[in-house]
Design an enzyme around this catalytic site. Structure first.
Site, PDB file in Angstrom:
ATOM      1  N   HIS A  33       9.112  -4.659  -7.353  1.00 27.85           N
ATOM      2  CA  HIS A  33       7.556  -4.930  -6.793  1.00 27.85           C
ATOM      3  C   HIS A  33       7.951  -5.542  -5.563  1.00 27.85           C
ATOM      4  O   HIS A  33       8.395  -6.714  -5.280  1.00 27.85           O
ATOM      5  CB  HIS A  33       7.202  -6.336  -7.755  1.00 27.85           C
ATOM      6  CG  HIS A  33       5.766  -6.357  -7.356  1.00 27.85           C
ATOM      7  ND1 HIS A  33       4.717  -6.129  -8.202  1.00 27.85           N
ATOM      8  CD2 HIS A  33       5.159  -7.262  -6.329  1.00 27.85           C
ATOM      9  CE1 HIS A  33       3.446  -6.525  -7.730  1.00 27.85           C
ATOM     10  NE2 HIS A  33       3.701  -7.344  -6.694  1.00 27.85           N
ATOM     11  N   CYS A  34       7.641  -4.940  -4.557  1.00 25.74           N
ATOM     12  CA  CYS A  34       7.405  -5.105  -3.231  1.00 25.74           C
ATOM     13  C   CYS A  34       6.226  -4.369  -2.597  1.00 25.74           C
ATOM     14  O   CYS A  34       5.545  -3.393  -3.133  1.00 25.74           O
ATOM     15  CB  CYS A  34       8.790  -5.082  -2.420  1.00 25.74           C
ATOM     16  SG  CYS A  34       9.345  -3.262  -2.429  1.00 25.74           S
ATOM     17  N   HIS A  35       5.965  -4.676  -1.250  1.00 24.68           N
ATOM     18  CA  HIS A  35       5.007  -3.852  -0.411  1.00 24.68           C
ATOM     19  C   HIS A  35       5.248  -3.516   0.907  1.00 24.68           C
ATOM     20  O   HIS A  35       6.055  -4.174   1.487  1.00 24.68           O
ATOM     21  CB  HIS A  35       3.686  -5.170  -0.367  1.00 24.68           C
ATOM     22  CG  HIS A  35       3.379  -5.649  -1.714  1.00 24.68           C
ATOM     23  ND1 HIS A  35       2.629  -5.106  -2.425  1.00 24.68           N
ATOM     24  CD2 HIS A  35       3.402  -6.953  -2.208  1.00 24.68           C
ATOM     25  CE1 HIS A  35       2.352  -5.817  -3.645  1.00 24.68           C
ATOM     26  NE2 HIS A  35       2.950  -7.129  -3.500  1.00 24.68           N
ATOM     27  N   TYR A  51      -8.088 -10.318   2.472  1.00 21.78           N
ATOM     28  CA  TYR A  51      -7.002 -10.868   3.347  1.00 21.78           C
ATOM     29  C   TYR A  51      -6.443 -10.014   4.472  1.00 21.78           C
ATOM     30  O   TYR A  51      -6.436  -8.841   4.250  1.00 21.78           O
ATOM     31  CB  TYR A  51      -5.965 -11.720   2.609  1.00 21.78           C
ATOM     32  CG  TYR A  51      -5.078 -10.759   2.122  1.00 21.78           C
ATOM     33  CD1 TYR A  51      -3.590 -10.286   2.569  1.00 21.78           C
ATOM     34  CD2 TYR A  51      -5.187 -10.264   0.733  1.00 21.78           C
ATOM     35  CE1 TYR A  51      -2.925  -9.489   1.819  1.00 21.78           C
ATOM     36  CE2 TYR A  51      -4.509  -9.287   0.061  1.00 21.78           C
ATOM     37  CZ  TYR A  51      -3.356  -8.995   0.708  1.00 21.78           C
ATOM     38  OH  TYR A  51      -2.409  -8.098  -0.011  1.00 21.78           O
ATOM     39  N   ARG A 126      -2.198   0.525 -10.204  1.00 19.95           N
ATOM     40  CA  ARG A 126      -2.412  -0.827 -10.340  1.00 19.95           C
ATOM     41  C   ARG A 126      -3.845  -1.220 -10.392  1.00 19.95           C
ATOM     42  O   ARG A 126      -4.849  -0.691  -9.665  1.00 19.95           O
ATOM     43  CB  ARG A 126      -1.668  -1.733  -9.300  1.00 19.95           C
ATOM     44  CG  ARG A 126      -1.640  -3.003  -9.440  1.00 19.95           C
ATOM     45  CD  ARG A 126      -1.213  -3.670  -8.114  1.00 19.95           C
ATOM     46  NE  ARG A 126      -0.543  -5.059  -8.391  1.00 19.95           N
ATOM     47  CZ  ARG A 126      -0.414  -6.073  -7.418  1.00 19.95           C
ATOM     48  NH1 ARG A 126      -0.836  -5.817  -6.193  1.00 19.95           N
ATOM     49  NH2 ARG A 126      -0.044  -7.318  -7.609  1.00 19.95           N
ATOM     50  N   HIS A 183       4.168 -10.576 -12.463  1.00 19.42           N
ATOM     51  CA  HIS A 183       4.175 -11.997 -12.238  1.00 19.42           C
ATOM     52  C   HIS A 183       4.097 -12.835 -13.179  1.00 19.42           C
ATOM     53  O   HIS A 183       3.619 -13.919 -13.327  1.00 19.42           O
ATOM     54  CB  HIS A 183       3.474 -12.377 -11.156  1.00 19.42           C
ATOM     55  CG  HIS A 183       3.337 -11.572  -9.717  1.00 19.42           C
ATOM     56  ND1 HIS A 183       4.519 -10.969  -9.268  1.00 19.42           N
ATOM     57  CD2 HIS A 183       2.308 -11.128  -8.891  1.00 19.42           C
ATOM     58  CE1 HIS A 183       4.115 -10.256  -8.120  1.00 19.42           C
ATOM     59  NE2 HIS A 183       2.992 -10.512  -8.072  1.00 19.42           N
ATOM     60  N   ASP A 250       8.434  -9.200  -4.406  1.00 18.02           N
ATOM     61  CA  ASP A 250       7.296  -9.330  -4.099  1.00 18.02           C
ATOM     62  C   ASP A 250       7.098  -9.749  -2.530  1.00 18.02           C
ATOM     63  O   ASP A 250       6.143 -10.075  -1.874  1.00 18.02           O
ATOM     64  CB  ASP A 250       6.517 -10.665  -4.650  1.00 18.02           C
ATOM     65  CG  ASP A 250       4.968 -10.517  -4.393  1.00 18.02           C
ATOM     66  OD1 ASP A 250       4.264  -9.642  -4.431  1.00 18.02           O
ATOM     67  OD2 ASP A 250       4.259 -11.754  -4.607  1.00 18.02           O
ATOM     68  N   ASN A 255      -0.493 -13.732   0.342  1.00 20.01           N
ATOM     69  CA  ASN A 255      -1.301 -14.951   0.140  1.00 20.01           C
ATOM     70  C   ASN A 255      -0.650 -16.097  -0.502  1.00 20.01           C
ATOM     71  O   ASN A 255      -1.224 -16.855  -1.343  1.00 20.01           O
ATOM     72  CB  ASN A 255      -1.987 -14.382  -0.962  1.00 20.01           C
ATOM     73  CG  ASN A 255      -3.352 -13.509  -0.648  1.00 20.01           C
ATOM     74  OD1 ASN A 255      -4.357 -13.905   0.235  1.00 20.01           O
ATOM     75  ND2 ASN A 255      -3.493 -12.332  -1.091  1.00 20.01           N
TER      76      ASN A 255
END
Length: 297
Positions: A33-35, A51, A126, A183, A250, A255
């Site tokens: 899980h990363c972006h 955001y 997602r 999460h 993550d 945020n």
């Protein structure tokens, strides 16, 4: 890693100096899980986003993974890029087969577009039910997407506020796909293991369609760094459902408004979450391999 040049609206910039972890990760370890964020001048952010993050493109992510000893990864589309998955697909293509992805799509997405995403390394879709990310996903739309992605062997990733689970659980149980919960269900660590939200999550996990990510320790913690109040939740999930848990950084932590984690410190929480070599191997290697990398030799 390149330093961010400005603070993110609604969140802190990521830590540009990750420590070298004391924990040596097993071969094939996966950040599930990363972006990737932008860079915005090449991959513009969605006009309706809630955001605007600091740019953190594929080069930044690849450098972090090399530093931490992570060999494979699953990039998750974030709402700031909306349904335009281009930045993620670009990163996957540059990853040499070591990166897969989770997309965001419209309910009316075409089968041709889904085929394109599948060819690009996408393994699921997602949906968000989180207040700070805007309106909840439309349930009817979710079910329409489910019908379209089932033939591809994809799964759902579901991101929700803990107080939504009581309402969502009956709906999720109707969906005939594997579902991955982000999460740790965003429970509040200060409310303890006996809180109703965590009980609902454990009950949902008894159904073998459900998986869970023991990511986001900084999100569920109320004590702050080193986020040890999150460990009992992660460890319970890892020990109770060892073959259906995943872990992720993550990064770059969108945020987060206080206590931005250092990613090296997050890696060093892993032995507390998965205290035996077998549990660590399942969490970081075997489980993500089954879910994301079965097409690799």
């Amino acid at each position: 890693m390149n330093a961010p040049t400005e603070p993110a609206a609604g969140g802190l910039p990521y830590d540009t100096h990750p420590k070298t972890p004391e924990t040596k990760l097993p071969a094939g370890a996966c950040d599930a899980h990363c972006h990737v964020f932008g860079p915005g001048d090449r991959f513009p952010y969605a006009p309706g986003r809630t955001y605007t993050p600091v740019d953190a493109g594929k080069e930044t992510l690849f450098a972090l993974h090399k530093h931490l000893g992570i060999e494979r990864s699953v990039i998750v589309q974030a709402s700031c890029h909306g349904k335009d998955n281009t930045a993620m697909l670009d990163a996957i293509a540059a990853g040499g087969g070591r990166y897969k992805g989770i997309a965001m799509v419209d309910a009316d997405v075409s089968l041709d577009e889904l085929k394109r995403l599948d060819d690009g390394g996408i393994k699921g879709v997602r949906f968000n039910f989180v207040s700070h990310l805007g309106a909840d996903a439309d349930i009817d739309g979710v079910l329409r997407v489910v019908d379209k992605i089932a033939p591809l062997g994809w799964h759902l990733v579901v991101h929700f506020d803990a107080d939504r689970l009581e309402t969502l659980a009956p709906i999720l149980k109707r969906i005939p796909l594997v579902m991955v919960i982000d999460h740790m269900g965003r429970v509040d660590a200060s409310r303890g293991l006996d809180q109703p939200a965590f009980g609902l999550l454990l009950d949902l996990m008894k159904d073998e369609r459900f998986w869970v990510k023991v990511s986001g320790s900084e999100r569920i913690s109320r004590a702050g760094p080193p986020f040890h109040d999150a460990i009992p939740f992660a460890r319970t999930l890892v020990e109770t459902f060892p073959d259906r848990v995943l872990w992720g950084t993550d990064f770059p932590h969108p945020n987060v408004k206080k206590n931005m984690p250092n990613d090296g410190d997050l890696v060093d929480l892993l032995p507390l979450m998965a205290p035996t070599p077998d549990l660590m191997q399942a969490l970081l290697v075997d489980n993500p391999t089954r879910l994301y990398f079965t097409d690799r030799a």
